[in-house]
Scaffold this motif. Structure first.
Motif, PDB file in Angstrom:
ATOM      1  N   UNK A  51       1.838   4.984  19.527  1.00  0.00           N
ATOM      2  CA  UNK A  51       1.160   4.643  18.280  1.00  0.00           C
ATOM      3  C   UNK A  51       1.925   5.396  17.198  1.00  0.00           C
ATOM      4  N   UNK A  52       2.324   4.701  16.144  1.00  0.00           N
ATOM      5  CA  UNK A  52       3.188   5.281  15.121  1.00  0.00           C
ATOM      6  C   UNK A  52       2.417   5.423  13.814  1.00  0.00           C
ATOM      7  N   UNK A  53       2.471   6.614  13.223  1.00  0.00           N
ATOM      8  CA  UNK A  53       1.868   6.844  11.907  1.00  0.00           C
ATOM      9  C   UNK A  53       2.815   6.301  10.849  1.00  0.00           C
ATOM     10  N   UNK A  54       2.289   5.468   9.967  1.00  0.00           N
ATOM     11  CA  UNK A  54       3.081   4.899   8.873  1.00  0.00           C
ATOM     12  C   UNK A  54       2.403   5.259   7.551  1.00  0.00           C
ATOM     13  N   UNK A  55       3.179   5.381   6.468  1.00  0.00           N
ATOM     14  CA  UNK A  55       2.589   5.787   5.192  1.00  0.00           C
ATOM     15  C   UNK A  55       1.901   4.661   4.417  1.00  0.00           C
ATOM     16  N   UNK A 113      -1.358   6.703   7.646  1.00  0.00           N
ATOM     17  CA  UNK A 113      -1.585   8.125   7.332  1.00  0.00           C
ATOM     18  C   UNK A 113      -0.819   8.442   6.059  1.00  0.00           C
ATOM     19  N   UNK A 114      -1.410   9.213   5.155  1.00  0.00           N
ATOM     20  CA  UNK A 114      -0.678   9.605   3.939  1.00  0.00           C
ATOM     21  C   UNK A 114       0.678  10.191   4.339  1.00  0.00           C
ATOM     22  N   UNK A 115       1.715   9.825   3.598  1.00  0.00           N
ATOM     23  CA  UNK A 115       3.078  10.247   3.976  1.00  0.00           C
ATOM     24  C   UNK A 115       3.210  11.750   4.112  1.00  0.00           C
ATOM     25  N   UNK A 116       2.500  12.521   3.288  1.00  0.00           N
ATOM     26  CA  UNK A 116       2.632  13.971   3.336  1.00  0.00           C
ATOM     27  C   UNK A 116       1.862  14.597   4.487  1.00  0.00           C
ATOM     28  N   UNK A 117       1.118  13.799   5.235  1.00  0.00           N
ATOM     29  CA  UNK A 117       0.394  14.295   6.401  1.00  0.00           C
ATOM     30  C   UNK A 117       1.061  13.880   7.718  1.00  0.00           C
ATOM     31  N   UNK A 118       2.066  13.031   7.644  1.00  0.00           N
ATOM     32  CA  UNK A 118       2.701  12.527   8.878  1.00  0.00           C
ATOM     33  C   UNK A 118       3.427  13.638   9.613  1.00  0.00           C
ATOM     34  N   UNK A 119       4.220  14.441   8.931  1.00  0.00           N
ATOM     35  CA  UNK A 119       4.948  15.512   9.611  1.00  0.00           C
ATOM     36  C   UNK A 119       3.989  16.462  10.287  1.00  0.00           C
ATOM     37  N   UNK A 136       0.899  10.672  -6.633  1.00  0.00           N
ATOM     38  CA  UNK A 136       0.132  10.049  -5.564  1.00  0.00           C
ATOM     39  C   UNK A 136       1.068   9.636  -4.437  1.00  0.00           C
ATOM     40  N   UNK A 137       0.484   9.362  -3.284  1.00  0.00           N
ATOM     41  CA  UNK A 137       1.281   8.856  -2.177  1.00  0.00           C
ATOM     42  C   UNK A 137       1.740   7.434  -2.510  1.00  0.00           C
ATOM     43  N   UNK A 138       2.810   6.987  -1.873  1.00  0.00           N
ATOM     44  CA  UNK A 138       3.432   5.712  -2.221  1.00  0.00           C
ATOM     45  C   UNK A 138       2.520   4.518  -1.964  1.00  0.00           C
ATOM     46  N   UNK A 139       1.702   4.562  -0.928  1.00  0.00           N
ATOM     47  CA  UNK A 139       0.805   3.443  -0.662  1.00  0.00           C
ATOM     48  C   UNK A 139      -0.207   3.280  -1.801  1.00  0.00           C
ATOM     49  N   UNK A 140      -0.736   4.389  -2.315  1.00  0.00           N
ATOM     50  CA  UNK A 140      -1.659   4.319  -3.458  1.00  0.00           C
ATOM     51  C   UNK A 140      -0.958   3.716  -4.662  1.00  0.00           C
ATOM     52  N   UNK A 141       0.258   4.152  -4.935  1.00  0.00           N
ATOM     53  CA  UNK A 141       1.017   3.589  -6.059  1.00  0.00           C
ATOM     54  C   UNK A 141       1.274   2.098  -5.850  1.00  0.00           C
TER      55      UNK A 141
END
Length: 134
Positions: A102-106, A128-134, A22-27
């Motif tokens: 505006x900055x996307x953060x995980x 934004x999910x970390x894997x979607x930021x790039x 899972x993404x780190x925020x979910x964990x």
């Protein structure tokens, strides 16, 4: 981080692990609710879960030259302190540049978010999910 466990390369002494990618925020959120026995979390989140978890003496996803990082569309933003005459944006210029975006953060409990808060103070962001930021 858990290759040896996932591929049975080490003796698990009867323990069974359910790997949840899972993404780190979910964990971080699951750990805050105490839902997992063992989990990766952000060091920022640890302050919120220290009553439920202890840190293991291994693993980290940050360090010199490795995360948290800022990525931009187009030209690169290098805010590292130069070691020689390398091109580098100074800190005040970087703050001014970043505060105009505006900055996307995980996630709000991630090390990336904490680092930006320490560097910028309040800033405009979207989670934004970390894997979607790039």
């Amino acid at each position: 981080m858990f290759y040896a466990i996932a591929k049975n390369k080490i003796d698990l002494r009867g323990y069974h692990f359910d790997h949840r990618l899972e993404d780190i925020q979910t964990l971080n959120e699951w750990a805050q609710r105490g839902e997992l026995h063992i989990s990766a979390i952000s060091i920022h989140a640890y302050a919120y879960v220290a009553d439920k978890y202890t840190l293991l003496p291994c693993g980290a996803s940050m360090g010199d030259g490795y995360g948290p990082i800022i990525v931009t569309k187009g030209s690169t933003l290098n805010v590292q302190r130069p070691t020689s005459n390398e091109d580098s944006m100074n800190e005040s210029t970087a703050r001014e540049f970043l505060n105009s975006k505006k900055i996307a953060v995980p996630g709000e409990m991630t090390s990336a978010f904490l680092t930006l808060q320490l560097f910028l103070g309040k800033f405009d962001y979207v989670v934004v999910r970390f894997d979607e930021i790039f």
